[in-house]
Design an enzyme around this catalytic site. Structure first.
Site, PDB file in Angstrom:
ATOM      1  N   GLU A 163     -41.394  -4.643-126.840  1.00 41.99           N
ATOM      2  CA  GLU A 163     -42.566  -5.179-127.282  1.00 41.99           C
ATOM      3  C   GLU A 163     -43.590  -4.427-127.647  1.00 41.99           C
ATOM      4  O   GLU A 163     -44.479  -4.163-127.021  1.00 41.99           O
ATOM      5  CB  GLU A 163     -43.098  -5.858-125.804  1.00 41.99           C
ATOM      6  CG  GLU A 163     -42.363  -6.835-125.195  1.00 41.99           C
ATOM      7  CD  GLU A 163     -42.952  -7.650-124.231  1.00 41.99           C
ATOM      8  OE1 GLU A 163     -43.835  -7.224-123.610  1.00 41.99           O
ATOM      9  OE2 GLU A 163     -42.478  -8.638-123.535  1.00 41.99           O
ATOM     10  N   GLU A 374     -36.122 -11.550-122.409  1.00 47.23           N
ATOM     11  CA  GLU A 374     -36.806 -11.648-121.393  1.00 47.23           C
ATOM     12  C   GLU A 374     -37.167 -13.149-121.281  1.00 47.23           C
ATOM     13  O   GLU A 374     -37.865 -13.543-122.276  1.00 47.23           O
ATOM     14  CB  GLU A 374     -38.054 -10.760-121.117  1.00 47.23           C
ATOM     15  CG  GLU A 374     -37.960  -9.355-120.681  1.00 47.23           C
ATOM     16  CD  GLU A 374     -39.130  -8.637-120.681  1.00 47.23           C
ATOM     17  OE1 GLU A 374     -40.104  -9.080-120.320  1.00 47.23           O
ATOM     18  OE2 GLU A 374     -38.851  -7.290-120.919  1.00 47.23           O
TER      19      GLU A 374
HETATM   20  C1  BGP Z   1     -43.336  -8.164-120.284  1.00 46.59           C
HETATM   21  C2  BGP Z   1     -42.744  -6.706-120.337  1.00 46.59           C
HETATM   22  C3  BGP Z   1     -41.986  -6.659-118.851  1.00 46.59           C
HETATM   23  C4  BGP Z   1     -42.813  -7.355-117.739  1.00 46.59           C
HETATM   24  C5  BGP Z   1     -43.201  -8.968-118.184  1.00 46.59           C
HETATM   25  C6  BGP Z   1     -43.998  -9.684-117.257  1.00 46.59           C
HETATM   26  O1  BGP Z   1     -44.156  -8.231-121.345  1.00 46.59           O
HETATM   27  O2  BGP Z   1     -41.782  -6.302-120.877  1.00 46.59           O
HETATM   28  O3  BGP Z   1     -41.856  -5.171-118.473  1.00 46.59           O
HETATM   29  O4  BGP Z   1     -43.651  -6.866-116.913  1.00 46.59           O
HETATM   30  O5  BGP Z   1     -43.650  -8.822-119.296  1.00 46.59           O
HETATM   31  O6  BGP Z   1     -45.451  -9.140-117.299  1.00 46.59           O
HETATM   32  P1  BGP Z   1     -46.090  -9.192-116.015  1.00 46.59           P
HETATM   33  O7  BGP Z   1     -45.539  -8.224-115.013  1.00 46.59           O
HETATM   34  O8  BGP Z   1     -47.524  -8.685-116.681  1.00 46.59           O
HETATM   35  O9  BGP Z   1     -46.335 -10.481-115.491  1.00 46.59           O
END
Ligand code: BGP
Length: 472
Positions: A163, A374
């Site tokens: 990302e 993800e």
């Molecule tokens: C993505 C990241 C992850 C994770 C996820 C959820 O952007 O790659 O590492 O953190 O988001 O985000 P959050 O924990 O802010 O809900």
């Protein structure tokens, strides 16, 4: 329709969010080890010093993943374990830890899917300018090669960066991630370019090693949709997709930057300082990408800003993905809509937006191979008679897997799905309150692990290759 047998069902994590052991066995300090301790930067001052102690409990965690039937585990390597200062001497204990983790996955028949950079930059490199300093590019390539040499015999799937838009926008535009900069948007565009260049050099280096694996990058995928069909708002949609999707995907998949953004940045004096050699390297590397990883959580609903808007000061609260903020150039704004569904953290729930967005990518980039690296629901899970009953997560993943299946039917070339996350972990800015895992971690009981309702459900999905999914 069943998912084919070469479609990987997985789940993901990232080193800083799970490992803990922040100064154990020779690990150096990362930017996050420092940043998370600055008062006010994270939710209730949470940090990854211990996280969920995956460093010491990985065997137990992998055994649970195996019991769930997981086919692949996406995790990241902490650069600071391999090279405590970012460059220089290799730390043998860091290599040993990841060898053990990889071997443990393989012992259980789980495919390791490895991210090289999930945001935890060695502190000395951050202090020397981070992703604004081209020396970081060289340091990254050196680190990546060390990982290929050490792990490439068993790891056949590498992701260079996770990302880019998030760690550069939050780090160099909004100041909500390290290095906490928000004084000059040019720095943000410069950081993105340096990352794309590092990616291009790294995949070329990987291909030279003939390791017979595959390599790509993972981008967040938040397609923008206009709130209505007015000309202004359609323009906002175009502008947002150019800046937030195509600026990131074009250099990787097409080997050049999108013209619209280049023109705008030139006009505004924000174009990164790049050399012909860098642009040529990016161009030459494009066909070497084996896949692109997409992290999908939500789309953005956008409208054009027509009046003067006051610039909103960036804070942790308004930098965590909920709608409302104007774009950096004041051109458009993301909005929360009455007829859409949202999570407790105001992220839109939209499997339809996922299918539409995937088709948009297919129209633009053709038959490129994709993994969903993800996707998941951040929630505060309800415990019923001692069992975390995460029914909303089951519904969320069900609907998004149905969306993936429908996009595959439309001809989108998707080869795997990684739920975020395998196990409850630390959210960068939202602490442990926001849970994503199939495996529950009890912070009031020595980080004890237990199975959520979704654990059993996902096992059935994998066993039946998606036959148990419900189409609504
Ligand atoms: C993505 C990241 C992850 C994770 C996820 C959820 O952007 O790659 O590492 O953190 O988001 O985000 P959050 O924990 O802010 O809900």
């Amino acid at each position: 329709m069943k998912f084919s047998h070469d479609f990987l069902f997985g789940a993901a994590s990232a080193a800083y969010q799970v490992e803990g052991a922040w100064d154990t066995d020779g690990k150096g300090m990362s930017n996050w080890d420092e940043f998370s301790k600055i008062p006010g930067k994270t939710f209730e001052g949470t940090n990854g010093d211990v996280a969920i102690d995956h460093y010491h409990r990985y065997k137990e965690d992998i055994a649970l993943m195996a019991e769930m039937g997981l086919e692949s585990y996406r995790f990241s390597i902490a650069w600071t374990r391999i090279l405590p200062n970012g460059t220089g001497e290799v730390n043998p204990k860091g290599i040993a830890f990841y060898n053990d983790l990889i071997d443990e996955c393989l012992k259980h028949g789980i495919v390791p899917f490895v991210t090289l950079y999930h945001w935890d930059l060695p502190l000395p490199l951050e202090k020397a300018g981070g992703w604004l300093n081209k020396a970081t590019v060289d340091a990254f390539i050196n680190y990546a090669k060390i990982c290929f040499d050490a792990f490439g015999d068993r790891v056949k799937h590498f992701i260079t960066f996770n990302e880019t838009v998030v760690f550069t926008a939050l780090g160099y535009l909004d100041g909500a991630h390290p290095p906490g900069i928000q004084d000059d948007p040019k720095k943000y565009f410069q950081a993105t370019h340096n990352v794309f260049y590092a990616h291009a050099k790294t995949i070329s280096a990987y291909k030279e090693l003939n390791q017979f694996g595959e390599i790509g990058i993972s981008h967040v995928f938040s397609p923008a949709f206009a709130v209505d069909d007015s000309e202004d708002n359609k323009l906002a949609e175009y502008h947002a997709n150019q800046f937030n999707t195509h600026w990131f995907y074009d250099p990787i998949l097409l080997g050049h930057y999108p013209e619209h953004v280049v023109c705008q940045l030139t006009e505004q004096g924000l174009l990164p300082d790049w050399t012909e050699e860098e642009l040529e390297t990016i161009k030459q590397a494009a066909p070497l990408n084996d896949f692109i990883g997409l992290n999908y959580y939500q789309p953005h609903r956008v409208k054009k800003i027509t009046a003067d808007v006051e610039k909103i000061e960036s804070t942790r609260e308004n930098s965590t993905g909920s709608p409302g903020k104007p774009s950096f150039d004041g051109f458009y704004q993301s909005v929360k809509m009455d007829d859409k569904r949202y999570t407790k953290w105001d992220w839109e729930i939209s499997p339809e937006g996922f299918v539409d967005g995937l088709n948009m990518l297919k129209a633009h980039y053709g038959n490129v191979k994709m993994y969903i690296t993800e996707n998941g629901l951040g929630d505060e899970d309800v415990i019923v008679e001692g069992v975390p009953c995460d029914i909303p997560r089951i519904n969320f993943i069900n609907d998004h897997l149905v969306a993936v299946r429908s996009a595959i039917k439309d001809g989108v070339n998707i080869k795997g799905y990684f739920a975020w996350s395998a196990i409850d972990l630390l959210s960068w800015l939202n602490g442990f309150k926001k849970q994503y895992g199939f495996i529950y971690v009890d912070h009031s009981n020595n980080l004890a692990r237990s199975k959520k309702a979704s654990f059993h459900w996902y096992k059935d999905v994998i066993d039946s290759r998606g036959e148990n999914l419900i189409e609504r």
